[in-house]
Design a protein around this motif. Sequence first.
Motif, PDB file in Angstrom:
ATOM      1  N   GLY A  47       0.535  -1.453   0.366  1.00 24.26           N
ATOM      2  CA  GLY A  47      -0.281  -0.136  -0.035  1.00 24.26           C
ATOM      3  C   GLY A  47       0.476   1.260   0.123  1.00 24.26           C
ATOM      4  O   GLY A  47       0.917   1.929  -0.907  1.00 24.26           O
ATOM      5  N   PRO A  48       1.905   1.464   0.727  1.00 28.82           N
ATOM      6  CA  PRO A  48       2.966   2.950   0.930  1.00 28.82           C
ATOM      7  C   PRO A  48       3.454   2.240  -0.139  1.00 28.82           C
ATOM      8  O   PRO A  48       3.840   4.154  -0.519  1.00 28.82           O
ATOM      9  N   MET A  49       3.379   1.885  -0.701  1.00 25.42           N
ATOM     10  CA  MET A  49       4.507   1.511  -2.004  1.00 25.42           C
ATOM     11  C   MET A  49       3.707   2.558  -2.942  1.00 25.42           C
ATOM     12  O   MET A  49       4.303   3.147  -4.156  1.00 25.42           O
ATOM     13  N   ARG A  50       2.144   2.176  -2.939  1.00 24.10           N
ATOM     14  CA  ARG A  50       1.905   2.744  -4.373  1.00 24.10           C
ATOM     15  C   ARG A  50       1.894   3.730  -3.943  1.00 24.10           C
ATOM     16  O   ARG A  50       2.092   4.791  -5.073  1.00 24.10           O
ATOM     17  N   GLU A  51       1.796   4.090  -2.729  1.00 23.38           N
ATOM     18  CA  GLU A  51       1.878   5.359  -2.465  1.00 23.38           C
ATOM     19  C   GLU A  51       2.685   6.543  -3.719  1.00 23.38           C
ATOM     20  O   GLU A  51       3.041   7.184  -3.658  1.00 23.38           O
ATOM     21  N   VAL A  52       3.969   6.025  -2.951  1.00 26.31           N
ATOM     22  CA  VAL A  52       4.962   6.358  -3.361  1.00 26.31           C
ATOM     23  C   VAL A  52       5.578   6.412  -4.905  1.00 26.31           C
ATOM     24  O   VAL A  52       5.668   7.559  -5.305  1.00 26.31           O
ATOM     25  N   LEU A  53       4.870   5.374  -5.611  1.00 28.26           N
ATOM     26  CA  LEU A  53       4.955   5.197  -7.117  1.00 28.26           C
ATOM     27  C   LEU A  53       4.113   6.246  -7.536  1.00 28.26           C
ATOM     28  O   LEU A  53       3.977   6.705  -8.457  1.00 28.26           O
ATOM     29  N   ALA A  54       2.834   6.508  -6.920  1.00 28.71           N
ATOM     30  CA  ALA A  54       2.239   7.836  -7.565  1.00 28.71           C
ATOM     31  C   ALA A  54       3.097   8.917  -7.407  1.00 28.71           C
ATOM     32  O   ALA A  54       2.306  10.056  -7.807  1.00 28.71           O
ATOM     33  N   ARG A  55       3.236   9.031  -6.004  1.00 31.35           N
ATOM     34  CA  ARG A  55       4.220  10.309  -6.162  1.00 31.35           C
ATOM     35  C   ARG A  55       5.025  10.519  -7.048  1.00 31.35           C
ATOM     36  O   ARG A  55       5.242  11.770  -7.689  1.00 31.35           O
ATOM     37  N   LEU A  56       5.616   9.819  -7.325  1.00 35.70           N
ATOM     38  CA  LEU A  56       6.852   9.876  -8.618  1.00 35.70           C
ATOM     39  C   LEU A  56       6.385  10.188  -9.787  1.00 35.70           C
ATOM     40  O   LEU A  56       6.538  10.482 -11.196  1.00 35.70           O
ATOM     41  N   VAL A  57       5.042   8.342 -10.128  1.00 34.38           N
ATOM     42  CA  VAL A  57       4.239   9.301 -11.089  1.00 34.38           C
ATOM     43  C   VAL A  57       4.101  10.941 -12.123  1.00 34.38           C
ATOM     44  O   VAL A  57       3.558  10.722 -12.418  1.00 34.38           O
ATOM     45  N   ALA A  58       3.152  11.292 -10.610  1.00 37.37           N
ATOM     46  CA  ALA A  58       2.976  12.921 -10.775  1.00 37.37           C
ATOM     47  C   ALA A  58       4.249  13.824 -11.102  1.00 37.37           C
ATOM     48  O   ALA A  58       4.130  14.749 -11.634  1.00 37.37           O
ATOM     49  N   GLU A  59       5.631  13.347 -10.922  1.00 37.58           N
ATOM     50  CA  GLU A  59       6.291  13.762 -11.361  1.00 37.58           C
ATOM     51  C   GLU A  59       7.341  14.109 -12.173  1.00 37.58           C
ATOM     52  O   GLU A  59       8.532  14.842 -12.385  1.00 37.58           O
ATOM     53  N   ARG A  60       6.397  13.019 -12.978  1.00 37.81           N
ATOM     54  CA  ARG A  60       6.820  12.195 -14.141  1.00 37.81           C
ATOM     55  C   ARG A  60       8.127  11.760 -13.559  1.00 37.81           C
ATOM     56  O   ARG A  60       9.068  11.530 -15.316  1.00 37.81           O
ATOM     57  N   LEU A  61       8.655  11.193 -13.574  1.00 35.74           N
ATOM     58  CA  LEU A  61      10.148   9.998 -13.516  1.00 35.74           C
ATOM     59  C   LEU A  61       9.423   8.660 -13.539  1.00 35.74           C
ATOM     60  O   LEU A  61      10.033   7.754 -13.482  1.00 35.74           O
ATOM     61  N   VAL A  62       8.200   8.420 -12.950  1.00 35.85           N
ATOM     62  CA  VAL A  62       7.644   6.980 -13.046  1.00 35.85           C
ATOM     63  C   VAL A  62       6.416   6.924 -13.834  1.00 35.85           C
ATOM     64  O   VAL A  62       6.008   8.148 -13.936  1.00 35.85           O
ATOM     65  N   SER A  63       6.139   6.097 -15.065  1.00 36.51           N
ATOM     66  CA  SER A  63       4.807   5.839 -15.608  1.00 36.51           C
ATOM     67  C   SER A  63       4.026   5.139 -15.071  1.00 36.51           C
ATOM     68  O   SER A  63       4.758   3.292 -14.662  1.00 36.51           O
ATOM     69  N   SER A  64       2.992   5.223 -15.505  1.00 34.85           N
ATOM     70  CA  SER A  64       1.821   3.609 -15.236  1.00 34.85           C
ATOM     71  C   SER A  64       1.770   2.909 -16.517  1.00 34.85           C
ATOM     72  O   SER A  64       1.245   3.907 -17.299  1.00 34.85           O
ATOM     73  N   VAL A  65       1.597   2.026 -15.698  1.00 40.46           N
ATOM     74  CA  VAL A  65       0.768   0.979 -17.249  1.00 40.46           C
ATOM     75  C   VAL A  65       0.267  -0.105 -17.001  1.00 40.46           C
ATOM     76  O   VAL A  65      -0.531  -1.005 -17.163  1.00 40.46           O
ATOM     77  N   ASN A  66      -1.304   1.198 -17.710  1.00 40.63           N
ATOM     78  CA  ASN A  66      -2.073   0.561 -17.796  1.00 40.63           C
ATOM     79  C   ASN A  66      -3.176   0.112 -16.733  1.00 40.63           C
ATOM     80  O   ASN A  66      -3.809  -0.644 -15.859  1.00 40.63           O
ATOM     81  N   GLN A  67      -2.367   0.799 -15.781  1.00 36.35           N
ATOM     82  CA  GLN A  67      -2.998   0.869 -13.802  1.00 36.35           C
ATOM     83  C   GLN A  67      -2.699  -0.095 -13.299  1.00 36.35           C
ATOM     84  O   GLN A  67      -3.106  -0.643 -12.517  1.00 36.35           O
ATOM     85  N   LYS A  68      -1.901  -0.904 -13.523  1.00 33.18           N
ATOM     86  CA  LYS A  68      -1.491  -3.017 -13.599  1.00 33.18           C
ATOM     87  C   LYS A  68      -0.012  -3.158 -12.731  1.00 33.18           C
ATOM     88  O   LYS A  68       0.898  -2.830 -12.014  1.00 33.18           O
ATOM     89  N   GLY A  69       0.564  -1.870 -13.627  1.00 32.14           N
ATOM     90  CA  GLY A  69       2.419  -1.352 -13.210  1.00 32.14           C
ATOM     91  C   GLY A  69       2.746  -1.025 -13.423  1.00 32.14           C
ATOM     92  O   GLY A  69       2.378   0.607 -13.795  1.00 32.14           O
ATOM     93  N   TYR A  70       3.937  -0.345 -12.917  1.00 29.31           N
ATOM     94  CA  TYR A  70       4.792   1.074 -13.222  1.00 29.31           C
ATOM     95  C   TYR A  70       6.473   0.615 -14.347  1.00 29.31           C
ATOM     96  O   TYR A  70       7.112  -0.579 -13.807  1.00 29.31           O
ATOM     97  N   ARG A  71       6.325   1.536 -14.932  1.00 35.93           N
ATOM     98  CA  ARG A  71       7.879   1.949 -14.923  1.00 35.93           C
ATOM     99  C   ARG A  71       8.438   2.707 -14.893  1.00 35.93           C
ATOM    100  O   ARG A  71       7.939   4.078 -14.600  1.00 35.93           O
ATOM    101  N   VAL A  72       9.905   2.738 -14.693  1.00 32.71           N
ATOM    102  CA  VAL A  72      10.844   4.482 -14.742  1.00 32.71           C
ATOM    103  C   VAL A  72      10.165   4.656 -16.053  1.00 32.71           C
ATOM    104  O   VAL A  72      10.380   4.052 -17.336  1.00 32.71           O
TER     105      VAL A  72
END
Length: 230
Positions: A47-72
């Motif tokens: 849960g907390p890790m997903r929140e961390v990734l969401a913050r980085l998505v907002a900062e355009r450093l991580v991208s969300s892949v079909n809301q199922k995974g994450y990539r740099v």
Amino acid sequence: MDDLSLAEPASDAAYARLKADILQGAYRPGEKLLMSSLKERYALGVGPMREVLARLVAERLVSSVNQKGYRVASMSLEEMRDVYEARAHLEAMIVGLAVERGDEAWEASIIARSHVLSKVVELHSPQEMVEIWDARHKAFHSAIASGCGSKSLLQARAFLQDQAERYRQIWLKRTVLSEDALRLKRAEHAALVEAIIGRDADKASKMMLDHLLTPVPIITQIIESEQGLL
């Protein structure tokens, strides 16, 4: 202290570490970020890790892949040039405002940071030189920018710094800071400080613009010569 208050510092620490790893190139552009590996490396629950990734998505450093995974987030020459140009023009405007608004304490902080930065030449380890020079260089430029008096501009500046950082790391890691290179940088910084202390806003802005655009052709050449770098 409840579980939530304990989780927040852990989440913030994981965010800071993952962000630093991405900016410094520990993960390649487009690399898949596996939750199992992230949990282990950053000692954080799903849960907390997903929140961390969401913050980085907002900062355009991580991208969300079909809301199922994450990539740099991906990188490109087009993005690099756009980010560097935007950053340089914003910083030029900020330094112009800072020259008009900064007080004597602001001037003193710039002189102090410039002096500390100039001492990097005394270090002998190449890696130590790059790391310490980079930290002191950022502190020097932050001291200059602080005089603008605008939280909104400084927030925009921080965002663009992050967007440019992965490209800066390419430049730093593949360019040796020789004594000649450091001498040239010291001369540029000294001239910039002179324009700032002399309260010449136009000159300081132009110098800052040129200074921040200097790495662009170097980064372009490195990327074009190293196939698969991005």
